[in-house]
Enzyme design. Structure first.
Site, mmCIF file in Angstrom:
data_model
loop_
_atom_site.group_PDB
_atom_site.id
_atom_site.type_symbol
_atom_site.label_atom_id
_atom_site.label_comp_id
_atom_site.label_asym_id
_atom_site.label_seq_id
_atom_site.Cartn_x
_atom_site.Cartn_y
_atom_site.Cartn_z
ATOM 1 N N GLY A 235 0.822 -1.203 0.000
ATOM 2 C CA GLY A 235 0.000 0.000 0.000
ATOM 3 C C GLY A 235 0.854 1.251 0.000
ATOM 4 O O GLY A 235 1.981 1.257 -0.504
ATOM 5 N N SER A 236 0.337 2.312 0.601
ATOM 6 C CA SER A 236 0.988 3.620 0.526
ATOM 7 C C SER A 236 2.154 3.722 1.500
ATOM 8 O O SER A 236 2.189 3.061 2.544
ATOM 9 C CB SER A 236 -0.020 4.728 0.834
ATOM 10 N N GLU A 255 5.619 -3.502 0.700
ATOM 11 C CA GLU A 255 5.710 -3.213 -0.726
ATOM 12 C C GLU A 255 4.925 -1.930 -0.922
ATOM 13 O O GLU A 255 3.695 -1.929 -0.881
ATOM 14 C CB GLU A 255 5.132 -4.380 -1.542
ATOM 15 N N LEU A 256 5.675 -0.836 -1.114
ATOM 16 C CA LEU A 256 5.071 0.490 -1.049
ATOM 17 C C LEU A 256 5.029 1.144 -2.438
ATOM 18 O O LEU A 256 4.933 0.469 -3.441
ATOM 19 C CB LEU A 256 5.840 1.342 -0.039
ATOM 20 N N CYS A 293 2.135 0.624 -8.742
ATOM 21 C CA CYS A 293 3.363 1.210 -8.202
ATOM 22 C C CYS A 293 4.531 1.117 -9.178
ATOM 23 O O CYS A 293 5.547 1.773 -8.969
ATOM 24 C CB CYS A 293 3.718 0.557 -6.867
ATOM 25 N N GLU A 387 4.584 9.935 -5.968
ATOM 26 C CA GLU A 387 3.898 8.933 -6.767
ATOM 27 C C GLU A 387 2.536 9.470 -7.165
ATOM 28 O O GLU A 387 1.656 9.658 -6.324
ATOM 29 C CB GLU A 387 3.731 7.638 -5.971
#
Length: 487
Positions: A235-236, A255-256, A293, A387
């Site tokens: 996520g963020s 996992e960003l 992402c 992002e």
């Protein structure tokens, strides 16, 4: 419309608090479920903790056959699942089908890895003191796992939590994104089919998985629970950072976000080369409405090629079809909600006010934002440094590869980068210089094979996904030394 049940310790359940799921494209209700109550959450976590030892001792064939069953059942229901993904996430149907295909592969890979995840042997007689000794090194589960998943891949990113956990024999409690819970609940339905259907020993223990819709503001209780010693979050960045602060004694994998760059090198100079790169970048800057992402965001083009490349890219982006994601011809669907689309709009407007030029796109209509190409973007603009998570490409010329690689690294993120080159030396130079988790040569940074190690550095996270890599993250080595052997 009947509410879809969630799963508590492998059994279907419903809660008292309703959760409606709405189509991002037109806002209509496409399904209902309910939030798990605190008591149901407690039951799920308690069951995971109680069954952990038994789950770790499951024979490899039991784990493998359960995973293979899920893979087969997803394949049988592939079109139904794809249409569910499209309905709840707004993902164009063509890309939803790709997501289902990938999830089928993830469970198949996990079934195969479950059979060969065996540890290794180490001779210890490499020094006199170790004569007659050998070490057996096995990996054992760290304990029950909390998997927190995002909205943009509502099936496959759940698969990337669940499949490796079951492959190593670790119970898992999944908290799907509240905006897109239905794909995860369908996956729970398939897992329930292999939850000891014929009694103990015939499948997965009942407490080995739970899929729980939980409001985001209650997720902290799960993160803090000591019975879930592993937290795997996708996520963020701000949420990931908060999880690390809240769980310093846990094994946390994150996992960003990303700010993925594609570099067009000087040798990528033919008409065919430039057209290929333009098509790939246009497609994979926009294929999830930019909500990936590793969607292309920054495009760095050697200055010799810039004037020939930019018109090709603008034309390729302009040719993308936007609209109803259920339409087979749609390339780009809506963002997840209107707030997300308004945020992208505000960032683009901010860049334009600071001097950027809109080459194509730049317009919002409800939850949709037109695929956009910007040039002349100031270096401190948010579309450049953060992002975007929307269909926006920022294009700039660079004098050489060294400057391009420095620009890629001038980011708070480091997930993947794409380098368009035919030169092997340039490819290895990129692999050495770029501070990212993966370098894709000859293509966009958006390429991912589900079995390869996947993850980033800096603000893009810690740890790696990919079936085998996640299995290693979910386990720890345990050594047994045997003594007095004739080796």
């Amino acid at each position: 419309m009947q509410p879809v049940p969630f799963h508590v310790a492998g059994r279907p359940a419903t809660g008292a608090e309703p959760l409606s799921v709405h189509h991002p494209y037109d806002g209509r209700e496409i399904g209902r479920t309910s939030y798990a109550s605190p008591d149901q959450v407690e039951a799920a976590v308690a069951a995971a903790a109680a069954v952990a030892d038994r789950a770790a001792a499951l024979p490899a064939y039991v784990r493998a056959e359960a995973l293979a069953h899920v893979s087969r059942r997803l394949a049988e229901r592939a079109e139904e699942v794809a249409r569910l993904i499209t309905a709840e996430s707004g993902k164009p149907i063509r890309w939803a089908r790709v997501e289902v295909t990938r999830a089928i592969s993830v469970f198949r890979w996990a079934a195969e890895e479950a059979r060969r995840f065996s540890g290794d042997l180490q001779r210890l007689d490499t020094d006199p003191a170790g004569q007659g000794r050998i070490a057996v090194v096995r990996r054992v589960p760290r304990g029950p796992i909390l998997g927190i998943t995002p909205f943009n891949f509502p099936l496959n990113l759940v698969a990337h939590k669940v499949a490796p956990a079951l492959a190593v024999g670790a119970p898992i409690v999944v908290k799907p994104a509240p905006k897109t819970p239905l794909s995860a609940l369908l996956l729970g339905e398939l897992l329930a089919e292999v939850t000891e259907p014929d009694g103990p020993g015939s499948g997965l223990p009942a407490g080995m998985f739970s899929v729980l819709p939980v409001p985001n503001d209650r997720a902290g209780e799960l993160v803090a629970d000591p019975r879930l010693p592993v937290v795997s979050f996708t996520g963020s960045g701000p949420v990931g950072a908060a999880i690390r602060r809240a769980a310093p004694d846990k094994h946390v994998t994150l996992e960003l976000g990303g700010n993925a760059a594609a570099v067009i090198c000087a040798d990528w100079a033919s008409d065919a080369d430039l057209s290929w790169a333009a098509e790939r970048i246009a497609t994979f800057g926009n294929y999830q409405a930019g909500q990936s992402c590793i969607a292309v965001q920054r495009v760095l083009v050697h200055e010799w090629l810039y004037d020939g490349f930019l018109p090709r890219l603008v034309a390729a982006v302009a040719a993308l079809r936007t609209g109803d994601p259920a339409d087979e011809a749609t390339d780009v669907g809506p963002l997840i909600d209107e707030d997300a689309a308004r945020r992208v709009e505000s960032w683009v407007d901010e860049a334009v006010a600071a001097g950027a030029a809109v080459e194509v796109g730049g317009r919002r209509a409800g939850t949709s934002f037109a695929p956009t190409v910007l040039t002349g973007v100031p270096p401190d603009s948010r579309v450049q440094t953060e992002e975007v998570f929307g269909p926006v490409l920022v294009v700039a010329p660079v004098p050489d590869e060294a400057a391009a690689f420095a620009a890629v690294n001038d980011s708070a993120y480091g997930l993947q980068a794409g380098v368009f080159t035919h030169n092997l030396q340039t490819a290895f130079a990129a692999h050495r210089a770029l501070r990212v988790g993966g370098v894709i040569v000859g293509d966009v940074p958006s390429y991912r094979a589900d079995q390869m190690p996947y993850g980033g550095v800096k603000g893009s996270g810690v740890g790696r996904e990919g079936v085998r890599s996640a299995m290693e993250d979910y386990t720890e080595p345990r050594v047994m030394v045997l003594t007095g052997l004739d080796l």
